[in-house]
Every structure is written in C-alpha cells, then in structure tokens.
Design a protein around this motif. Structure first.
Motif, PDB file in Angstrom:
ATOM      1  N   GLU A 100       0.831  -1.209   0.000  1.00  0.00           N
ATOM      2  CA  GLU A 100       0.000   0.000   0.000  1.00  0.00           C
ATOM      3  C   GLU A 100       0.865   1.258   0.000  1.00  0.00           C
ATOM      4  O   GLU A 100       0.587   2.224  -0.729  1.00  0.00           O
ATOM      5  N   TYR A 101       1.927   1.253   0.798  1.00  0.00           N
ATOM      6  CA  TYR A 101       2.827   2.405   0.879  1.00  0.00           C
ATOM      7  C   TYR A 101       3.541   2.642  -0.448  1.00  0.00           C
ATOM      8  O   TYR A 101       3.624   3.775  -0.939  1.00  0.00           O
ATOM      9  N   LYS A 104       1.130   3.862  -3.286  1.00  0.00           N
ATOM     10  CA  LYS A 104       0.745   5.262  -3.063  1.00  0.00           C
ATOM     11  C   LYS A 104       1.887   6.194  -3.434  1.00  0.00           C
ATOM     12  O   LYS A 104       1.663   7.246  -4.064  1.00  0.00           O
ATOM     13  N   ALA A 105       3.128   5.835  -3.051  1.00  0.00           N
ATOM     14  CA  ALA A 105       4.278   6.689  -3.369  1.00  0.00           C
ATOM     15  C   ALA A 105       4.528   6.744  -4.872  1.00  0.00           C
ATOM     16  O   ALA A 105       4.821   7.808  -5.430  1.00  0.00           O
ATOM     17  N   ASN A 174      10.376  -2.424   4.545  1.00  0.00           N
ATOM     18  CA  ASN A 174       9.994  -2.194   5.933  1.00  0.00           C
ATOM     19  C   ASN A 174      11.249  -2.067   6.781  1.00  0.00           C
ATOM     20  O   ASN A 174      12.150  -2.910   6.706  1.00  0.00           O
ATOM     21  N   GLU A 183       8.087  -0.241  10.143  1.00  0.00           N
ATOM     22  CA  GLU A 183       7.332   0.759   9.398  1.00  0.00           C
ATOM     23  C   GLU A 183       7.856   0.802   7.970  1.00  0.00           C
ATOM     24  O   GLU A 183       9.039   0.555   7.723  1.00  0.00           O
ATOM     25  N   PRO A 184       6.996   1.099   6.987  1.00  0.00           N
ATOM     26  CA  PRO A 184       7.447   1.172   5.597  1.00  0.00           C
ATOM     27  C   PRO A 184       8.356   2.376   5.376  1.00  0.00           C
ATOM     28  O   PRO A 184       8.111   3.458   5.919  1.00  0.00           O
TER      29      PRO A 184
END
Length: 304
Positions: A100-101, A104-105, A174, A183-184
């Motif tokens: 997802e990260y 989106k980026a 991550n 965290e990503p």
C-alpha cells in the motif's frame, strides 16, 4: 456434537504440540533478527567510509557525478522501483502495509513505472493493486545470501537503465522500529544528481588533513558510486529481513498466547466434564446402595 473426555484430551495434546512448533519458530525468528541487525550495524562504518571517499572526490568542482547515473537529458521517462517483501507467511500485515505504501508513493510520480519485487508475496500484493512487477527475486535466507541478491538487482536495474530508460530508481522496504515493530520506508536511489553530490561534498573530514585522490579521479568516483549503490541496497535488504522476522516473532507471540488461552479453556472443560462424570458415577453408586438398603430392610415382605 458434544466433546468427550477422550476428544478433549486429544485436543489438549494437539494444542501442546502446536505450541512447541510455535516456540521453535519464535526462537528462530528472534535469532534471525539478531544476525540481520548486526549486519546493518557492521555496514554502518563501511557506508560512512564510502561517503567520505565520495566527499573527497566531489569536493573539487572538476569532479562531477557520473553521467550514466542521471536520466537522459535530465528527463525521467521511466520510474523504477525495488520493493522488498517476503516469500513466507506468518508475518501479519508485513506485505500488505508495504504494498500500500509503495503503490501510493509511486502513484505520485509521473510517467511509466517498472517495479522489481523481492518476494513472491509482495509481488502478488503489488499485482493485486494494479502494479505488476517486471521481475521478481527470491528473498535471501541468510546474511551471506544478501550479496548475491544485491548483485542480481544491480544487473537488472543497469540493464534497464542503459540509455536513460530509467531516470529515477526508488527502494521500498519495511524498516525496524523499537519494540519488535516496523514501518514502511521509501528511498530515492537514483539519480545521483548535483544536489546529492553537493550534500556529500559538505561532509566534514574526521581529521585536520584533507586526503588526495591518487590516480584517475573519475574512475575512483565511479567505483565509489557503485559501492554506494551496493551498500544502500544491501542495507535496505538487511533491514527488511530484520523487520520480517520481527513481524514473524510478534505473530508467534500472539499465536502462543492464543494457544495458552485455548489450552486453559479446554482444560477447564475437561475438568468440568470429568467432575460431571464422577458425580454421575457417585450418584449411580448411591442409588444402587439405597435400592439394596430398601430391599434388605423389609425381610417380612417375602412369603414362603
């Protein structure tokens, strides 16, 4: 269908066997986290040494960033990305959060995209999100295997980067946090532009005497740039593997707690059912005793 004492005893035994497997996997994950974290720490000094070498090469205006690391004519026709995920399960939301990260980026970057995935599971997540990887790599299972993977990634990215096909290259993985969490993280790896070079040139030298570059300055710079790229990808891979095992450790801890709760409930049910069975047996004994007592207390009731 109600449980019996035999079935409950079987379930309790099965839960105990499963808990032994979970404990083994938890110990393996904890051990793996240590080796990857140590590799990242050991890499820190070398990475700093490479940066200092680049700072020396870039400190003079005559040294410029190698042209092949920038997009053709300063343009960015294609954006490349390397996403580090996992090949194995039992990692919770590890791949979902990262996919997802990354999606989106990348959606915020104009132009076409070429993505390489490290791990079958992250590759599937990216494909489901509409970003189908052009290539996939196997996740290393040890620190020694990371070097080979990084070499494969560099070869693949350079093959597509010739002629300025890829103007930007990003890393997504991550990264570990305190408390066995993660965290990503996103990092722009290419292009190594003038702004990047200026930032390195401002790095302070640890001693009062500045060194000199012996030999071909441009050749030395190219060699240091290759090491910079290698170390950056290696570090991202090691941090991803540490985070993956941290996620697996957390999942095993949750599984162990759930098994303990299940065993406690099954044990309580077993004891309750066993006590009920004992009570029934005692009731049958007492009923039989009362029947015998009544039969022997009236001998005159029988006639010859």
């Amino acid at each position: 269908m109600s449980d019996t004492l035999v079935s409950l005893r079987h379930k309790i035994g099965g839960a105990g066997d499963l808990k032994s497997v979970v404990r083994s996997m938890k110990a393996l994950a904890a051990s793996s986290i240590g080796q990857y974290e140590r590799s990242v720490l050991a890499l820190g000094d070398y990475f700093h040494a490479v940066e200092l070498g680049l700072a020396v090469c870039l400190r003079t205006q005559s040294a410029a960033v190698p042209e092949h690391t920038e997009g053709a004519n300063g343009t960015s026709r294609t954006t490349g990305a390397i996403v580090f995920g996992s090949d194995q399960g039992l990692v919770g939301q590890f791949n979902d959060v990262l996919a997802e990260y990354a999606v989106k980026a990348l959606s915020a970057v104009p132009g076409s995209k070429k993505v390489w995935a490290v791990g079958d599971r992250i590759s599937a997540r990216l494909a489901d999100a509409g970003v189908r990887p052009v290539g996939a790599f196997v996740v290393p299972t040890s620190v020694n295997a990371i070097t080979s993977l990084v070499g494969q990634i560099l070869v693949a990215s350079e093959a597509h980067g010739c002629g300025g096909e890829i103007g930007h290259l990003f890393l997504f993985h991550n990264g570990p946090k305190s408390g066995a969490s993660y965290e990503p993280v996103g990092q722009r790896l290419l292009p190594l532009d003038a702004q990047w070079g200026l930032g390195l040139a401002r790095l302070p030298w640890p001693s009062g005497k500045l060194p000199e570059v012996i030999g071909d300055r441009e050749q030395t710079l190219r060699a240091l740039v290759r090491e910079y790229l290698f170390v950056s990808i290696y570090k991202a891979c090691a941090e991803s593997l540490a985070s993956e095992n941290a996620s697996r450790l957390a999942a095993m801890q949750r599984a162990e707690k759930n098994i303990d709760d299940l065993v406690a409930r099954l044990t309580q049910s077993f004891r309750r059912l066993r006590q009920s069975s004992i009570d029934e047996e005692l009731f049958d004994v007492l009923s039989g005793y009362e029947s015998l007592s009544k039969g022997t207390s009236h001998p005159g009731s029988h006639t010859g």
